[in-house]
Design a protein around this motif. Structure first.
Motif, short mmCIF file in Angstrom:
data_model
loop_
_atom_site.label_atom_id
_atom_site.label_comp_id
_atom_site.label_asym_id
_atom_site.label_seq_id
_atom_site.Cartn_x
_atom_site.Cartn_y
_atom_site.Cartn_z
N PRO A 124 0.81 -1.23 0.00
CA PRO A 124 0.00 0.00 0.00
C PRO A 124 0.84 1.28 0.00
O PRO A 124 0.34 2.34 -0.34
CB PRO A 124 -0.82 -0.08 1.28
CG PRO A 124 -0.71 -1.47 1.77
CD PRO A 124 0.52 -2.04 1.18
N VAL A 125 2.11 1.19 0.36
CA VAL A 125 2.93 2.40 0.48
C VAL A 125 3.05 3.14 -0.85
O VAL A 125 2.83 4.36 -0.90
CB VAL A 125 4.31 2.05 1.07
CG1 VAL A 125 5.24 3.25 1.03
CG2 VAL A 125 4.15 1.55 2.50
N ARG B 250 1.04 3.13 -3.33
CA ARG B 250 -0.27 3.67 -3.69
C ARG B 250 -0.59 4.93 -2.90
O ARG B 250 -1.11 5.90 -3.43
CB ARG B 250 -1.34 2.61 -3.46
CG ARG B 250 -1.23 1.45 -4.41
CD ARG B 250 -2.33 0.45 -4.21
NE ARG B 250 -2.12 -0.68 -5.12
CZ ARG B 250 -2.31 -1.93 -4.79
NH1 ARG B 250 -2.73 -2.23 -3.58
NH2 ARG B 250 -2.10 -2.88 -5.66
N VAL B 251 -0.25 4.92 -1.62
CA VAL B 251 -0.50 6.10 -0.78
C VAL B 251 0.37 7.26 -1.24
O VAL B 251 -0.09 8.41 -1.32
CB VAL B 251 -0.25 5.76 0.72
CG1 VAL B 251 -0.28 7.01 1.57
CG2 VAL B 251 -1.29 4.76 1.21
N LEU C 165 -1.10 8.70 -4.38
CA LEU C 165 -2.30 9.47 -4.08
C LEU C 165 -1.93 10.83 -3.48
O LEU C 165 -2.50 11.85 -3.85
CB LEU C 165 -3.20 8.69 -3.12
CG LEU C 165 -4.50 9.37 -2.73
CD1 LEU C 165 -5.40 9.54 -3.95
CD2 LEU C 165 -5.22 8.58 -1.66
N LEU C 166 -0.97 10.85 -2.57
CA LEU C 166 -0.54 12.12 -1.97
C LEU C 166 0.09 13.04 -3.02
O LEU C 166 -0.16 14.25 -3.03
CB LEU C 166 0.45 11.86 -0.83
CG LEU C 166 -0.15 11.30 0.45
CD1 LEU C 166 0.96 10.95 1.45
CD2 LEU C 166 -1.10 12.30 1.07
N THR D 129 -2.69 14.42 -5.20
CA THR D 129 -3.45 15.43 -4.46
C THR D 129 -2.67 16.73 -4.35
O THR D 129 -3.22 17.82 -4.54
CB THR D 129 -3.79 14.90 -3.05
OG1 THR D 129 -4.47 13.66 -3.18
CG2 THR D 129 -4.66 15.88 -2.29
#
Length: 135
Positions: free
Chosen positions: A11-12, A14-15, A18-19, A22
């Protein structure tokens, strides 16, 4: 049969993606660029000076004095050309040395083939793609 192991760090990325997305869409500082600094330099018969101002109000540069045209030089008399002697043909014809074709020589022995250079670049790239492909 063994099942593939689950990765705890999956998940790292992907996060982080996303950050980053954003921040790129909403978090970037947005504003108009403005120039609020002025500088000019002047040189003239009174000397030279420079002005640099930062802020909202800029001083107007002093008006430039009209330049005075330089005096025209007096024309000089043109000398009359002296007659030139006419060239005469040479009594003997011009001869050139005989032309000899230069030999290019044979290729160097044990030279590296261009295919070897292509493989030196392509093989590591193919291995890297295979090693880093998604599984």
């Amino acid at each position: 049969m063994h099942a593939p192991e689950a990765t705890r760090l999956a998940p790292v990325p992907r996060v982080l993606a996303l950050l980053t997305l954003t921040w790129a869409l909403a978090g970037c500082p947005v504003g108009t660029a403005s120039a609020d600094a002025c500088a000019y330099a002047s040189t003239g018969p009174d000397g030279s000076y420079a002005v640099a101002v930062a802020g909202g109000s800029w001083p107007t540069p002093p008006p430039c004095p009209a330049p005075t045209p330089p005096p025209c030089p007096e024309p000089k008399p043109t000398p009359t050309p002296s007659p030139k002697p006419t060239p005469r043909p040479s009594p003997t014809p011009v001869t050139y040395p005989p032309y000899h074709v230069q030999s290019t020589g044979a290729a160097a022995p044990n030279r590296t083939s261009p295919v070897t250079y292509v493989l030196l670049i392509a093989v590591p790239a193919i291995i890297a793609v295979a090693a880093f492909r998604a599984r």
